[in-house]
Design a protein around this motif. Structure first.
Motif, PDB file in Angstrom:
ATOM      1  N   LEU B  45       0.890  -1.187  -0.052  1.00 20.23           N
ATOM      2  CA  LEU B  45      -0.112  -0.056  -0.014  1.00 20.23           C
ATOM      3  C   LEU B  45       1.031   1.290   0.152  1.00 20.23           C
ATOM      4  CD1 LEU B  45      -2.858   0.923  -0.023  1.00 20.23           C
ATOM      5  CD2 LEU B  45      -2.849   0.760   2.562  1.00 20.23           C
ATOM      6  N   SER B  46       1.961   1.246   0.629  1.00 20.36           N
ATOM      7  CA  SER B  46       2.792   2.227   0.993  1.00 20.36           C
ATOM      8  C   SER B  46       3.455   2.797  -0.637  1.00 20.36           C
ATOM      9  CB  SER B  46       4.065   1.911   2.162  1.00 20.36           C
ATOM     10  OG  SER B  46       5.141   2.915   1.890  1.00 20.36           O
ATOM     11  N   LEU B  47       3.941   1.659  -0.998  1.00 17.95           N
ATOM     12  CA  LEU B  47       4.738   1.717  -2.263  1.00 17.95           C
ATOM     13  C   LEU B  47       3.480   2.096  -3.572  1.00 17.95           C
ATOM     14  CD1 LEU B  47       7.091   0.514  -1.067  1.00 17.95           C
ATOM     15  CD2 LEU B  47       7.470  -0.633  -3.277  1.00 17.95           C
ATOM     16  N   ALA B  48       2.347   1.780  -3.219  1.00 16.82           N
ATOM     17  CA  ALA B  48       1.189   2.064  -4.343  1.00 16.82           C
ATOM     18  C   ALA B  48       1.008   3.764  -4.374  1.00 16.82           C
ATOM     19  CB  ALA B  48      -0.010   1.308  -4.157  1.00 16.82           C
ATOM     20  N   VAL B  49       0.920   4.212  -3.256  1.00 13.15           N
ATOM     21  CA  VAL B  49       0.439   5.664  -3.321  1.00 13.15           C
ATOM     22  C   VAL B  49       1.641   6.722  -3.251  1.00 13.15           C
ATOM     23  CG1 VAL B  49      -1.680   5.046  -2.151  1.00 13.15           C
ATOM     24  CG2 VAL B  49       0.338   5.568  -0.681  1.00 13.15           C
ATOM     25  N   GLN B  50       2.895   6.053  -3.600  1.00  8.51           N
ATOM     26  CA  GLN B  50       4.101   7.011  -3.524  1.00  8.51           C
ATOM     27  C   GLN B  50       4.377   7.649  -4.894  1.00  8.51           C
ATOM     28  OE1 GLN B  50       7.699   6.064  -1.714  1.00  8.51           O
ATOM     29  NE2 GLN B  50       6.676   4.676  -0.237  1.00  8.51           N
ATOM     30  N   GLY B  51       3.511   7.228  -5.835  1.00 10.29           N
ATOM     31  CA  GLY B  51       3.628   7.895  -7.332  1.00 10.29           C
ATOM     32  C   GLY B  51       4.972   7.155  -7.799  1.00 10.29           C
ATOM     33  N   ASP B  52       5.040   7.374  -9.140  1.00  9.03           N
ATOM     34  CA  ASP B  52       6.079   6.755  -9.895  1.00  9.03           C
ATOM     35  C   ASP B  52       7.328   7.132  -9.374  1.00  9.03           C
ATOM     36  OD1 ASP B  52       7.456   5.191 -11.778  1.00  9.03           O
ATOM     37  OD2 ASP B  52       6.580   6.047 -13.422  1.00  9.03           O
ATOM     38  N   THR B  53       8.086   6.275  -8.671  1.00 15.26           N
ATOM     39  CA  THR B  53       9.523   6.583  -8.296  1.00 15.26           C
ATOM     40  C   THR B  53      10.409   5.503  -8.458  1.00 15.26           C
ATOM     41  OG1 THR B  53      11.046   7.377  -6.499  1.00 15.26           O
ATOM     42  CG2 THR B  53       8.561   6.511  -5.887  1.00 15.26           C
ATOM     43  N   LEU B  54      11.548   5.598  -8.513  1.00 11.48           N
ATOM     44  CA  LEU B  54      12.458   4.378  -8.539  1.00 11.48           C
ATOM     45  C   LEU B  54      13.180   4.209  -7.373  1.00 11.48           C
ATOM     46  CD1 LEU B  54      14.024   4.339 -12.078  1.00 11.48           C
ATOM     47  CD2 LEU B  54      12.836   2.677 -11.097  1.00 11.48           C
ATOM     48  N   VAL B 252       7.842  -0.012 -12.824  1.00 13.72           N
ATOM     49  CA  VAL B 252       6.690   1.101 -12.464  1.00 13.72           C
ATOM     50  C   VAL B 252       6.259   0.426 -10.865  1.00 13.72           C
ATOM     51  CG1 VAL B 252       4.905   2.508 -12.861  1.00 13.72           C
ATOM     52  CG2 VAL B 252       6.221   1.491 -14.806  1.00 13.72           C
ATOM     53  N   PHE B 253       6.868   0.637  -9.973  1.00 12.20           N
ATOM     54  CA  PHE B 253       6.417  -0.124  -8.655  1.00 12.20           C
ATOM     55  C   PHE B 253       5.084   0.428  -8.302  1.00 12.20           C
ATOM     56  CE2 PHE B 253      11.477   0.153  -7.564  1.00 12.20           C
ATOM     57  CZ  PHE B 253      11.562  -0.820  -8.632  1.00 12.20           C
ATOM     58  N   ASN B 254       4.630   1.559  -8.395  1.00 14.24           N
ATOM     59  CA  ASN B 254       3.256   2.141  -7.963  1.00 14.24           C
ATOM     60  C   ASN B 254       2.382   0.932  -8.633  1.00 14.24           C
ATOM     61  OD1 ASN B 254       4.086   3.531 -10.196  1.00 14.24           O
ATOM     62  ND2 ASN B 254       2.617   5.256  -9.290  1.00 14.24           N
ATOM     63  N   LEU B 255       2.298   1.079  -9.816  1.00 11.68           N
ATOM     64  CA  LEU B 255       1.402   0.330 -10.606  1.00 11.68           C
ATOM     65  C   LEU B 255       1.379  -0.868 -10.262  1.00 11.68           C
ATOM     66  CD1 LEU B 255       1.254   1.695 -14.366  1.00 11.68           C
ATOM     67  CD2 LEU B 255      -0.667   1.678 -12.529  1.00 11.68           C
ATOM     68  N   GLN B 256       2.349  -1.751 -10.170  1.00 15.92           N
ATOM     69  CA  GLN B 256       2.550  -3.126  -9.944  1.00 15.92           C
ATOM     70  C   GLN B 256       1.810  -3.392  -8.628  1.00 15.92           C
ATOM     71  OE1 GLN B 256       6.391  -5.234  -9.173  1.00 15.92           O
ATOM     72  NE2 GLN B 256       7.174  -3.998 -10.887  1.00 15.92           N
ATOM     73  N   MET B 257       2.109  -2.432  -7.701  1.00 17.54           N
ATOM     74  CA  MET B 257       1.582  -2.715  -6.112  1.00 17.54           C
ATOM     75  C   MET B 257       0.223  -2.333  -6.167  1.00 17.54           C
ATOM     76  SD  MET B 257       3.754  -4.056  -4.130  1.00 17.54           S
ATOM     77  CE  MET B 257       4.132  -5.092  -5.624  1.00 17.54           C
ATOM     78  N   ALA B 258      -0.450  -1.407  -7.077  1.00 16.77           N
ATOM     79  CA  ALA B 258      -1.748  -1.150  -7.310  1.00 16.77           C
ATOM     80  C   ALA B 258      -2.594  -2.238  -7.802  1.00 16.77           C
ATOM     81  CB  ALA B 258      -1.903   0.243  -7.996  1.00 16.77           C
ATOM     82  N   GLY B 259      -1.941  -2.792  -8.998  1.00 14.53           N
ATOM     83  CA  GLY B 259      -2.685  -3.909  -9.697  1.00 14.53           C
ATOM     84  C   GLY B 259      -2.705  -5.141  -8.760  1.00 14.53           C
ATOM     85  N   THR B 260      -1.610  -5.241  -7.671  1.00 11.95           N
ATOM     86  CA  THR B 260      -1.709  -6.286  -6.827  1.00 11.95           C
ATOM     87  C   THR B 260      -2.782  -6.395  -5.764  1.00 11.95           C
ATOM     88  OG1 THR B 260       0.691  -6.578  -7.574  1.00 11.95           O
ATOM     89  CG2 THR B 260      -0.079  -7.816  -5.534  1.00 11.95           C
ATOM     90  N   LEU B 261      -2.776  -5.056  -5.551  1.00 15.02           N
ATOM     91  CA  LEU B 261      -3.714  -4.836  -4.269  1.00 15.02           C
ATOM     92  C   LEU B 261      -5.209  -4.783  -4.821  1.00 15.02           C
ATOM     93  CD1 LEU B 261      -2.075  -1.814  -2.360  1.00 15.02           C
ATOM     94  CD2 LEU B 261      -2.685  -4.007  -1.383  1.00 15.02           C
ATOM     95  N   ILE B 262      -5.546  -4.500  -5.887  1.00 13.90           N
ATOM     96  CA  ILE B 262      -6.796  -4.525  -6.533  1.00 13.90           C
ATOM     97  C   ILE B 262      -7.162  -6.112  -6.903  1.00 13.90           C
ATOM     98  CG2 ILE B 262      -8.116  -4.265  -8.810  1.00 13.90           C
ATOM     99  CD1 ILE B 262      -6.529  -1.661  -9.147  1.00 13.90           C
ATOM    100  N   VAL B 263      -6.421  -6.790  -7.214  1.00  8.36           N
ATOM    101  CA  VAL B 263      -6.689  -8.487  -7.179  1.00  8.36           C
ATOM    102  C   VAL B 263      -6.760  -8.976  -5.853  1.00  8.36           C
ATOM    103  CG1 VAL B 263      -5.256 -10.473  -7.879  1.00  8.36           C
ATOM    104  CG2 VAL B 263      -5.302  -8.668  -9.562  1.00  8.36           C
ATOM    105  N   MET B 264      -6.258  -8.566  -4.673  1.00  8.75           N
ATOM    106  CA  MET B 264      -6.326  -8.968  -3.433  1.00  8.75           C
ATOM    107  C   MET B 264      -7.460  -8.785  -2.759  1.00  8.75           C
ATOM    108  SD  MET B 264      -2.209  -8.612  -2.281  1.00  8.75           S
ATOM    109  CE  MET B 264      -2.779  -7.744  -0.759  1.00  8.75           C
TER     110      MET B 264
END
Lengths: 346, 289
Positions: B45-54, B252-264
């Motif tokens: 969740l933390s990584l998802a909402v941080q925006g696109d950052t490396l 793109v870490f935030n998109l990855q995590m957002a997609g994973t959370l949606i699926v969960m």
């Protein structure tokens, strides 16, 4: 009349205690002699026999759906796997020529080819289970005992402890891949503390397998917790109350009531977790996606996947599958033996 | 030293203080354990909402959280909704199927006395000892090559309609229901099937609930089989989809995590709703009173 009906209450079979997760084996299991008493009249026993055969038809009918599914998708393919393992196959999975036991001798490195990677794969899988199963069960017992605390909002905590059961290994792997990802820095402290030469935990031969094992303990925690907690809840409360009156402290009642009465549940968990460790694939395919640094995470199912899906060597992959089955079988039997004596019967 | 009354008071207040300390200690333990267990979810969740950052932080900057990432994930991967639907169809069908086949078989094993019962018992036990992987190659050949069920619901559903685990779980529960009930019902002229549907099944709701939630979660969370049996993107299930999504959005870490959370979300919601089924007491005193 009730005496006639009694044969239905057939006493427990040896497997009952081993496979049970709930309460009934806590109750004393009586020796099985009482069901058919020797002085039963002739007419009674004919009646019983007829009734049992009548039941047989019904039982077969009730079991038919499950039996058909298992026959088609478990037993037939299982024997087919054994059959295929003795053959060289083509791209379509048709047998080309009989290959004797050559695939097996290759896997066990008996053919003098010096290829130890298949034996190593078996060892890696055993190591992986040894890392996951005992620690996983200890953690779940600890959490389950904690979750019996009589405080408000305990339900919320129970939901939290159960939560990982709802999260797939695939989703969890995507998350843990980032936790272990060097650019995220979450595990950098561990990489530094261990003085690893590699960039991340998953890239080093010494830490890759423990890292996957650690996330696996987390993914299986929810299920283990549910089973353990329901096992604890099945223990009669008055046992605790009377032991409290006798002056037992928390540890004593855990040691002498919870643990002994929980052993059937834990045995069940032991078997299920070990088997699921031997079936672990997803986390390896997502987190590592190859055989790992120096083959250190090349578990049997991953190797099977490589031979089967990437290389379409169906015969050879079947041989790995059969070996996998045999290892699981041996482990299951060992576990039955080891834990049989400690299981609580009386 | 002092009078009896004061020492008694001191005693009870020490007792109360100790009790209080114990409760606080328990809460601290529970909260710490919860944070440890929840760490991966909080992390994602933390990584998802941080925006696109490396170079994401473990704890996000709360002044600039980016929640749009969740709708962005659906735009970035148009099949995401379809994957969720696929997973639901497959999981519901498998759950219903397992409930039916398992309760029927468990009923026969737990309640009926018939010749060869122990042989059937061993047959069902054997299914637990045969790892799925030891059958996967012929199953793949049957479904994909012979039946042409690749990229279809039946290919994803049919092989999973039986459950050894379910049979043993339900059998175990059925055995806790007193035999007297069966005998009484039979004397009253209740047929075998009617006993199952109108007495045993209603009494076994907790166990059936446990199996239903477990079967649904397990099927929704399947990965290996859908990976083998689906080729085209629109036939993927959530789990295969999300790992493919991870590869296409690998940086793109935030998109990855957002997609994973949606699926969960669906399974996490189900867990919260079905929680009571799972922790509810496993015996109900049917014959009492």
């Amino acid at each position: 009349m009730s005496a006639v009906d009694r044969p239905d209450s057939k006493s427990a079979q040896p497997f009952d205690a081993a496979m049970s997760t709930q309460t009934d084996e806590v109750v004393t299991i009586t020796p099985s002699s009482q069901t058919t008493s020797p002085d039963e009249t002739f007419s009674n026993s004919t009646y019983i026999r007829r009734r049992r055969w009548q039941n047989f038809g019904w039982a077969l009918l009730y079991m038919a759906p499950a039996l058909i599914i298992f026959a088609a998708f478990t037993f037939w393919p299982f024997f087919q796997s054994i059959y295929l393992s003795f053959f060289v196959t083509d791209q379509a999975g048709q047998t080309v020529r009989f290959n004797d036991v050559q695939y097996y001798s290759r896997i066990l490195n008996l053919d003098g080819s010096g290829r130890t990677e298949y034996l190593q794969s078996i060892w890696v899988t055993i190591e992986f289970s040894l890392m996951v199963v005992p620690l996983g069960i200890v953690v779940s017992v600890a959490l389950a005992v904690l979750a019996t605390a009589k405080v408000k909002i305990i339900g919320v905590f129970r939901t939290i402890f159960t939560s990982s059961v709802a999260i797939s290994v695939a989703s969890a792997s995507v998350i843990w891949a980032l936790i272990y990802n060097p650019s995220v820095k979450a595990t950098q402290w561990l990489v530094d503390a261990l003085h690893l030469k590699s960039q991340g935990l998953l890239l080093d031969a010494s830490t890759a397998l423990p890292s996957v094992a650690f996330m696996t303990i987390w993914t299986s925690l929810g299920f283990n917790f549910i089973i353990t907690l329901s096992g604890i809840q099945a223990i009669p409360q008055d046992l605790y109350e009377s032991s409290k009156i006798d002056g037992a402290n928390g540890w004593n009642s855990f040691r002498f009531i919870t643990l002994p009465l929980l052993t059937p549940t834990l045995l069940f968990l032991f078997i299920i977790s070990t088997i699921s460790c031997f079936q672990a694939f997803t986390q390896f395919n997502v987190l590592i996606a190859n055989e790992g640094p120096d083959g250190s995470t090349n578990v049997m199912v991953y190797q099977l996947f490589t031979a089967f899906f990437k290389d379409t060597r169906y015969g050879f992959a079947s041989a790995i599958a059969v070996v996998l089955f045999l290892v699981v079988l041996v482990l299951t039997l060992i576990q039955y033996r080891l834990l049989d004596r400690k299981v609580h019967y009386q | 030293m002092s009078a009896g009354i004061t020492s008694n008071e001191a005693h009870s207040s020490t007792y109360r203080a100790a009790e209080m300390a114990r409760t606080i200690g328990l809460y601290i333990l529970l909260i710490v354990a919860s944070l440890v267990v929840l760490f991966p979810i909080l992390f994602s969740l933390s990584l998802a909402v941080q925006g696109d950052t490396l170079a994401p932080q473990l704890v996000p900057d709360f002044s600039k959280l980016d929640w749009s990432v969740f709708s962005q994930a659906f735009n970035q991967e148009p099949n995401l909704g379809r994957w969720i639907i696929n997973s639901f169809v497959v999981s519901l069908a498998v759950t219903l199927g397992q409930l039916i086949t398992s309760s029927l078989a468990a009923y026969a094993l737990a309640t009926l006395d018939f010749p060869g019962k122990s042989i059937f018992f061993v047959i069902f036990l054997a299914t637990l000892m045969i790892p799925w992987e030891a059958t996967v190659i012929p199953n793949y050949l049957t479904i994909a090559r012979d039946l042409h069920w690749k990229d279809s619901y039946q290919g994803l559903i049919v092989p999973f309609l039986g459950s050894g685990f379910g049979i043993f779980l339900l059998r175990q529960y059925f055995m806790t229901i007193p035999k007297d009930l069966y005998e009484a019902a039979v004397i009253d002229g209740c047929g075998r099937t009617r006993y199952l549907w109108s007495i045993l099944i209603p009494l076994s709701r907790p166990a059936l609930g446990t199996l239903a939630v477990y079967a649904f979660l397990n099927t929704y969370n399947q990965y290996y089989w859908p990976l083998l049996i689906t080729d085209s993107p629109e036939w993927r299930t959530t789990q295969v989809g999300i790992t493919a999504f991870r590869q296409t959005e690998s940086a793109v870490f935030n998109l990855q995590m957002a997609g994973t959370l949606i699926v969960m979300v669906p399974t996490l919601l189900l867990l919260i709703i079905g929680q009571r089924q799972l922790v509810r007491g496993l015996t109900s005193g049917a014959l009492k009173g």
